[in-house]
Design a protein around this motif. Structure first.
Motif, PDB file in Angstrom:
ATOM      1  N   GLN A 262      38.426  -8.233  63.269  1.00 36.91           N
ATOM      2  CA  GLN A 262      38.432  -9.357  62.333  1.00 36.91           C
ATOM      3  C   GLN A 262      38.460 -10.686  63.079  1.00 36.91           C
ATOM      4  O   GLN A 262      37.804 -11.652  62.686  1.00 36.91           O
ATOM      5  CB  GLN A 262      39.640  -9.243  61.399  1.00 36.91           C
ATOM      6  CG  GLN A 262      39.510  -8.141  60.358  1.00 36.91           C
ATOM      7  CD  GLN A 262      40.771  -7.988  59.528  1.00 36.91           C
ATOM      8  OE1 GLN A 262      41.878  -7.885  60.071  1.00 36.91           O
ATOM      9  NE2 GLN A 262      40.621  -7.988  58.224  1.00 36.91           N
TER      10      GLN A 262
ATOM     11  N   ALA B 107      35.006 -11.252  64.511  1.00 35.06           N
ATOM     12  CA  ALA B 107      34.060 -11.607  63.460  1.00 35.06           C
ATOM     13  C   ALA B 107      34.250 -13.049  63.006  1.00 35.06           C
ATOM     14  O   ALA B 107      33.281 -13.782  62.785  1.00 35.06           O
ATOM     15  CB  ALA B 107      34.219 -10.647  62.283  1.00 35.06           C
ATOM     16  N   LEU B 108      35.510 -13.461  62.890  1.00 35.53           N
ATOM     17  CA  LEU B 108      35.787 -14.816  62.427  1.00 35.53           C
ATOM     18  C   LEU B 108      35.339 -15.855  63.448  1.00 35.53           C
ATOM     19  O   LEU B 108      34.763 -16.886  63.099  1.00 35.53           O
ATOM     20  CB  LEU B 108      37.277 -14.969  62.127  1.00 35.53           C
ATOM     21  CG  LEU B 108      37.703 -16.305  61.494  1.00 35.53           C
ATOM     22  CD1 LEU B 108      36.940 -16.554  60.202  1.00 35.53           C
ATOM     23  CD2 LEU B 108      39.205 -16.321  61.229  1.00 35.53           C
TER      24      LEU B 108
ATOM     25  N   LYS C  73      32.963 -15.475  65.731  1.00 35.94           N
ATOM     26  CA  LYS C  73      31.501 -15.499  65.737  1.00 35.94           C
ATOM     27  C   LYS C  73      30.968 -16.250  64.517  1.00 35.94           C
ATOM     28  O   LYS C  73      29.986 -16.988  64.586  1.00 35.94           O
ATOM     29  CB  LYS C  73      30.953 -14.071  65.758  1.00 35.94           C
ATOM     30  CG  LYS C  73      31.161 -13.366  67.099  1.00 35.94           C
ATOM     31  CD  LYS C  73      30.576 -11.961  67.076  1.00 35.94           C
ATOM     32  CE  LYS C  73      30.752 -11.279  68.417  1.00 35.94           C
ATOM     33  NZ  LYS C  73      30.202  -9.895  68.412  1.00 35.94           N
ATOM     34  N   LYS C  74      31.611 -16.058  63.404  1.00 36.95           N
ATOM     35  CA  LYS C  74      31.223 -16.762  62.184  1.00 36.95           C
ATOM     36  C   LYS C  74      31.383 -18.262  62.354  1.00 36.95           C
ATOM     37  O   LYS C  74      30.547 -19.048  61.920  1.00 36.95           O
ATOM     38  CB  LYS C  74      32.091 -16.257  61.018  1.00 36.95           C
ATOM     39  CG  LYS C  74      31.652 -16.733  59.636  1.00 36.95           C
ATOM     40  CD  LYS C  74      32.532 -16.091  58.573  1.00 36.95           C
ATOM     41  CE  LYS C  74      32.140 -16.569  57.173  1.00 36.95           C
ATOM     42  NZ  LYS C  74      33.033 -16.015  56.131  1.00 36.95           N
ATOM     43  N   TYR C  75      32.473 -18.651  63.027  1.00 34.56           N
ATOM     44  CA  TYR C  75      32.716 -20.077  63.273  1.00 34.56           C
ATOM     45  C   TYR C  75      31.627 -20.664  64.170  1.00 34.56           C
ATOM     46  O   TYR C  75      31.058 -21.716  63.894  1.00 34.56           O
ATOM     47  CB  TYR C  75      34.081 -20.271  63.920  1.00 34.56           C
ATOM     48  CG  TYR C  75      34.380 -21.712  64.280  1.00 34.56           C
ATOM     49  CD1 TYR C  75      34.903 -22.582  63.337  1.00 34.56           C
ATOM     50  CD2 TYR C  75      34.120 -22.191  65.553  1.00 34.56           C
ATOM     51  CE1 TYR C  75      35.158 -23.897  63.657  1.00 34.56           C
ATOM     52  CE2 TYR C  75      34.372 -23.504  65.881  1.00 34.56           C
ATOM     53  CZ  TYR C  75      34.900 -24.362  64.930  1.00 34.56           C
ATOM     54  OH  TYR C  75      35.143 -25.668  65.242  1.00 34.56           O
TER      55      TYR C  75
ATOM     56  N   SER D 201      28.671 -19.715  64.639  1.00 33.66           N
ATOM     57  CA  SER D 201      27.347 -19.742  64.001  1.00 33.66           C
ATOM     58  C   SER D 201      27.280 -20.740  62.856  1.00 33.66           C
ATOM     59  O   SER D 201      26.248 -20.906  62.223  1.00 33.66           O
ATOM     60  CB  SER D 201      27.003 -18.342  63.476  1.00 33.66           C
ATOM     61  OG  SER D 201      27.891 -17.970  62.428  1.00 33.66           O
TER      62      SER D 201
ATOM     63  N   LYS E 152      28.949 -20.627  59.964  1.00 32.25           N
ATOM     64  CA  LYS E 152      28.951 -19.982  58.654  1.00 32.25           C
ATOM     65  C   LYS E 152      30.351 -19.873  58.040  1.00 32.25           C
ATOM     66  O   LYS E 152      30.523 -19.241  57.008  1.00 32.25           O
ATOM     67  CB  LYS E 152      28.326 -18.587  58.774  1.00 32.25           C
ATOM     68  CG  LYS E 152      26.853 -18.624  59.190  1.00 32.25           C
ATOM     69  CD  LYS E 152      26.286 -17.213  59.310  1.00 32.25           C
ATOM     70  CE  LYS E 152      24.820 -17.256  59.739  1.00 32.25           C
ATOM     71  NZ  LYS E 152      24.254 -15.895  59.889  1.00 32.25           N
ATOM     72  N   CYS E 153      31.344 -20.497  58.665  1.00 29.74           N
ATOM     73  CA  CYS E 153      32.702 -20.444  58.120  1.00 29.74           C
ATOM     74  C   CYS E 153      32.816 -21.281  56.851  1.00 29.74           C
ATOM     75  O   CYS E 153      32.116 -22.279  56.684  1.00 29.74           O
ATOM     76  CB  CYS E 153      33.704 -20.998  59.148  1.00 29.74           C
ATOM     77  SG  CYS E 153      34.244 -19.790  60.362  1.00 29.74           S
ATOM     78  N   THR E 154      33.728 -20.867  55.986  1.00 27.27           N
ATOM     79  CA  THR E 154      34.085 -21.734  54.871  1.00 27.27           C
ATOM     80  C   THR E 154      34.910 -22.893  55.424  1.00 27.27           C
ATOM     81  O   THR E 154      35.371 -22.858  56.566  1.00 27.27           O
ATOM     82  CB  THR E 154      34.931 -20.973  53.831  1.00 27.27           C
ATOM     83  OG1 THR E 154      36.188 -20.616  54.434  1.00 27.27           O
ATOM     84  CG2 THR E 154      34.209 -19.724  53.348  1.00 27.27           C
TER      85      THR E 154
ATOM     86  N   GLU F 193      38.370 -21.682  56.447  1.00 28.03           N
ATOM     87  CA  GLU F 193      38.327 -20.905  57.688  1.00 28.03           C
ATOM     88  C   GLU F 193      38.182 -21.821  58.894  1.00 28.03           C
ATOM     89  O   GLU F 193      38.840 -21.652  59.919  1.00 28.03           O
ATOM     90  CB  GLU F 193      37.169 -19.910  57.635  1.00 28.03           C
ATOM     91  CG  GLU F 193      37.381 -18.760  56.667  1.00 28.03           C
ATOM     92  CD  GLU F 193      36.130 -17.930  56.509  1.00 28.03           C
ATOM     93  OE1 GLU F 193      36.255 -16.782  56.044  1.00 28.03           O
ATOM     94  OE2 GLU F 193      35.029 -18.411  56.841  1.00 28.03           O
TER      95      GLU F 193
ATOM     96  N   ASN G 183      38.091 -15.789  51.508  1.00 28.05           N
ATOM     97  CA  ASN G 183      37.062 -16.129  50.528  1.00 28.05           C
ATOM     98  C   ASN G 183      37.548 -17.207  49.578  1.00 28.05           C
ATOM     99  O   ASN G 183      37.794 -16.977  48.404  1.00 28.05           O
ATOM    100  CB  ASN G 183      36.638 -14.889  49.750  1.00 28.05           C
ATOM    101  CG  ASN G 183      35.994 -13.863  50.652  1.00 28.05           C
ATOM    102  OD1 ASN G 183      35.316 -14.239  51.606  1.00 28.05           O
ATOM    103  ND2 ASN G 183      36.192 -12.598  50.354  1.00 28.05           N
TER     104      ASN G 183
END
Length: 365
Positions: free
Chosen positions: A5, A8-9, A11-13, A15, A17-19, A22, A64
């Motif tokens: 997790q 993933a978080l 990598k999301k940051y 890229s 794509k974080c909210t 987040e 979310n």
């Protein structure tokens, strides 16, 4: 929150794509962790991992759109664990680069003053501030360096990795960042205006108030006029960035074709003969003066020039520059390795080599 997790978080940051929640959580965690001035090592991180996993709360946080409930201390620990996760798989060439980087530190209080009569004075590295008087240069402890009466102008300069503070003859205080050159008169007496020139680099000014004698800072792209205020000017490249903390300033372009006024918390960017105005992130802009190196959602190309100046290294890119945005912060007293470990955690590949005394950091695609 388990290892996957966390991965993933992050990598999301990177890229983008974080909210919003987040992103705020990650950024706060980075700053919380780096404010501790911790020197990273496998031994420390392994111990931290064992300690923190036993104290982490059961996952009640959902990303979310819900409010983040994890404490700042726990968040800092999770970021530390994330670094641990990435580091054990360090390739040999990266490990060698980190070993070399452990020994790369900034120079600290290093500067010299060149007098208008040609004499050069190397300032004491065990001290950090000088005061300019009509006939002498004095350190805070009272030690003085006598200067000739015919010295009308002086130039103070810091090298890469150096910094110093200076109090001008009118009481104005100036903090000089690395690779900075400032010209000023030995005395402002009998002058209608208090004029100095920031030839290059970055300096923070706390101007002594004098309504009858405006204080003027000239750079290659602009002229700034104040009566008494606090501001920062960054003029390393063709762009000149001015950040106002207190008071008010008026800035004219070098060609006098454009002008702008700033209020506290505002920032101007001089590009050519035009100005752009925006709100300033004071914490980030003044981090260097407060002994920190900070970046928020910054590209590699925007943050690495500061790294290059502070650690006196050269930076080059091999292949396409990684398209990532980084958030973090370290003490300026930390070695280069501390910063490189943060880059490594964010997936940046690099090598650091030294040839003929020149250290080069290569960023790979």
């Amino acid at each position: 929150m388990d290892n996957e997790q966390i991965r993933a978080l992050l990598k999301k940051y990177n890229s983008g794509k974080c909210t919003e929640e987040e992103m705020l959580w990650i950024e706060k965690s980075f700053f919380e962790f780096n404010e501790q001035d911790i020197e990273l090592s496998y031994k420390k991180l392994e111990g931290l991992k064992k300690q923190t996993y036993s104290h982490l709360p059961k996952p009640t946080t959902k990303f979310n759109g819900l409010r983040i409930l994890i404490s700042a201390a726990t968040a800092a620990a999770i970021i530390a664990i994330a670094i641990y996760i990435f580091l054990p798989h360090t390739p040999n060439n990266t490990a060698a680069s980190l070993n070399l980087a452990e020994h790369i530190l900034a120079k600290g209080n290093v500067a010299q003053i060149k007098l208008s009569n040609g004499k050069t004075i190397q300032l004491d590295e065990s001290k950090n501030e000088i005061t300019i008087n009509a006939s002498s240069i004095a350190y805070a402890d009272g030690t003085k360096i006598e200067i000739a009466n015919d010295v009308l102008e002086q130039t103070i300069s810091t090298p890469r990795g150096g910094e110093y503070q200076i109090v001008l003859s009118d009481g104005t205080k100036v903090w000089l960042n690395a690779a900075t050159v400032l010209q000023y008169p030995t005395s402002f007496r009998e002058q209608a205006k208090r004029s100095v020139r920031l030839v290059s680099g970055e300096a923070y000014f706390e101007v002594a108030k004098d309504k009858k004698h405006p204080f003027i800072v000239n750079t290659s792209g602009q002229t700034l006029t104040v009566l008494g205020t606090h501001f920062n000017i960054k003029a390393y490249q063709s762009e000149v960035k001015t950040t106002l903390l207190e008071g008010a300033v008026k800035i004219n372009s070098a060609s006098q074709s454009d002008s702008i006024r700033l209020k506290p918390g505002e920032q101007s960017l001089a590009v050519g003969n035009k100005f752009q105005k925006r709100n300033a992130d004071i914490d980030l802009e003044m981090a260097w003066k407060n002994g920190r190196m900070k970046f928020r959602n910054a590209t590699l190309q925007s943050m690495l020039p500061e790294v290059e100046r502070w650690y006196n290294i050269q930076i080059e890119y091999e292949g396409k520059t990684p398209d990532i945005h980084l958030t973090g912060g370290i003490s300026r007293k930390s070695s280069l390795a501390t910063l490189l470990k943060l880059l490594q955690m964010s997936g940046v590949n690099f090598t650091l080599n030294e040839r003929q005394g020149i250290k080069t950091l290569t960023i790979k695609s």
